[in-house]
Write a protein that holds these residues in place. Structure first.
Motif, mmCIF file in Angstrom:
data_model
loop_
_atom_site.group_PDB
_atom_site.id
_atom_site.type_symbol
_atom_site.label_atom_id
_atom_site.label_comp_id
_atom_site.label_asym_id
_atom_site.label_seq_id
_atom_site.Cartn_x
_atom_site.Cartn_y
_atom_site.Cartn_z
ATOM 1 N N HIS A 150 0.837 -1.209 0.000
ATOM 2 C CA HIS A 150 0.000 0.000 0.000
ATOM 3 C C HIS A 150 0.869 1.256 0.000
ATOM 4 O O HIS A 150 0.581 2.220 -0.721
ATOM 5 C CB HIS A 150 -0.948 -0.002 1.200
ATOM 6 C CG HIS A 150 -1.842 1.190 1.243
ATOM 7 N ND1 HIS A 150 -2.894 1.369 0.374
ATOM 8 C CD2 HIS A 150 -1.818 2.293 2.031
ATOM 9 C CE1 HIS A 150 -3.482 2.517 0.622
ATOM 10 N NE2 HIS A 150 -2.851 3.100 1.631
ATOM 11 N N ALA A 151 1.924 1.252 0.793
ATOM 12 C CA ALA A 151 2.826 2.414 0.831
ATOM 13 C C ALA A 151 3.450 2.646 -0.541
ATOM 14 O O ALA A 151 3.594 3.793 -0.985
ATOM 15 C CB ALA A 151 3.914 2.199 1.887
ATOM 16 N N ARG A 152 3.784 1.575 -1.241
ATOM 17 C CA ARG A 152 4.389 1.696 -2.575
ATOM 18 C C ARG A 152 3.351 2.132 -3.603
ATOM 19 O O ARG A 152 3.658 2.913 -4.516
ATOM 20 C CB ARG A 152 5.020 0.355 -2.975
ATOM 21 C CG ARG A 152 5.648 0.319 -4.342
ATOM 22 C CD ARG A 152 6.872 1.232 -4.426
ATOM 23 N NE ARG A 152 7.490 1.134 -5.731
ATOM 24 C CZ ARG A 152 7.266 1.984 -6.730
ATOM 25 N NH1 ARG A 152 6.480 3.025 -6.573
ATOM 26 N NH2 ARG A 152 7.858 1.800 -7.900
ATOM 27 N N ILE A 153 2.124 1.655 -3.485
ATOM 28 C CA ILE A 153 1.060 2.036 -4.424
ATOM 29 C C ILE A 153 0.849 3.547 -4.417
ATOM 30 O O ILE A 153 0.593 4.156 -5.457
ATOM 31 C CB ILE A 153 -0.254 1.280 -4.107
ATOM 32 C CG1 ILE A 153 -0.128 -0.188 -4.513
ATOM 33 C CG2 ILE A 153 -1.455 1.923 -4.802
ATOM 34 C CD1 ILE A 153 -1.293 -1.070 -4.063
ATOM 35 N N GLN A 154 0.980 4.152 -3.256
ATOM 36 C CA GLN A 154 0.776 5.600 -3.132
ATOM 37 C C GLN A 154 1.758 6.387 -4.001
ATOM 38 O O GLN A 154 1.491 7.536 -4.359
ATOM 39 C CB GLN A 154 0.903 6.039 -1.675
ATOM 40 C CG GLN A 154 -0.053 5.368 -0.721
ATOM 41 C CD GLN A 154 -1.499 5.443 -1.169
ATOM 42 O OE1 GLN A 154 -2.019 6.513 -1.474
ATOM 43 N NE2 GLN A 154 -2.155 4.306 -1.246
#
Length: 168
Positions: free
Chosen positions: A127-131
């Motif tokens: 999720h942190a990378r998707i941002q």
């Protein structure tokens, strides 16, 4: 560090579950595979690459290519049951989703992606990378393979053909 927490695996999950850039999934995971298991075509990372490649073909309405790649991914995943590259993924759910996708391809249904069933820890990392992912339009994602410089790939293929013809 768990191998599924490696930056390249997290990138794969982010591209898969985030902007559905299956071409980039292939690129980042192929790099990781070549780093940790070069030449091992039965390694589970190869199955993940095949899954993304199958989705890329399906999105492009290449049902033959999609079916072939998804079948290979399914076979790879079954062969690697219990491997640590499934510790952070719900293996049973992944196989069900993949089986359903393969059936849809075989019936000629329109492309429909699924989300990789990630563990809470891997989901948080992803999720942190998707941002941070860029927003890409669907036309760009559809034709991405044609937008890169393929000269080195074509030269390598030509060299392989030349080597094979000399052996015969």
């Amino acid at each position: 560090m768990h191998p599924q927490h490696h930056t390249l695996f997290i990138d794969y999950c982010a591209f898969f579950n985030g902007n559905q850039d299956f071409f980039e999934c292939h690129e980042v995971l192929e790099e990781y595979w070549k780093d940790i298991a070069p030449g091992d075509k039965k390694h589970p990372l190869v199955g993940y690459v095949q899954l993304a490649t199958g989705f890329y073909h399906w999105r492009r309405d290449n049902y033959t290519g999609a079916e072939r790649m998804l079948e290979k991914a399914f076979s790879n995943f079954q062969h690697n049951i219990g491997h640590n590259f499934f510790n952070e993924i719900d293996y049973d759910k992944l196989l069900i989703q993949l089986s359903d996708a393969l059936a849809a391809v075989q019936m000629g249904k329109s492309f429909q992606a699924f989300q990789l069933p990630l563990s809470p820890t891997l989901r948080q990392l992803t999720h942190a990378r998707i941002q941070l992912l860029p927003i890409s339009d669907s036309n760009y994602l559809l034709h991405k393979h044609m937008l890169r410089d393929r000269s080195h790939i074509l030269a390598e293929r030509q060299e392989n053909k030349h080597r094979k013809s000399r052996r015969q």
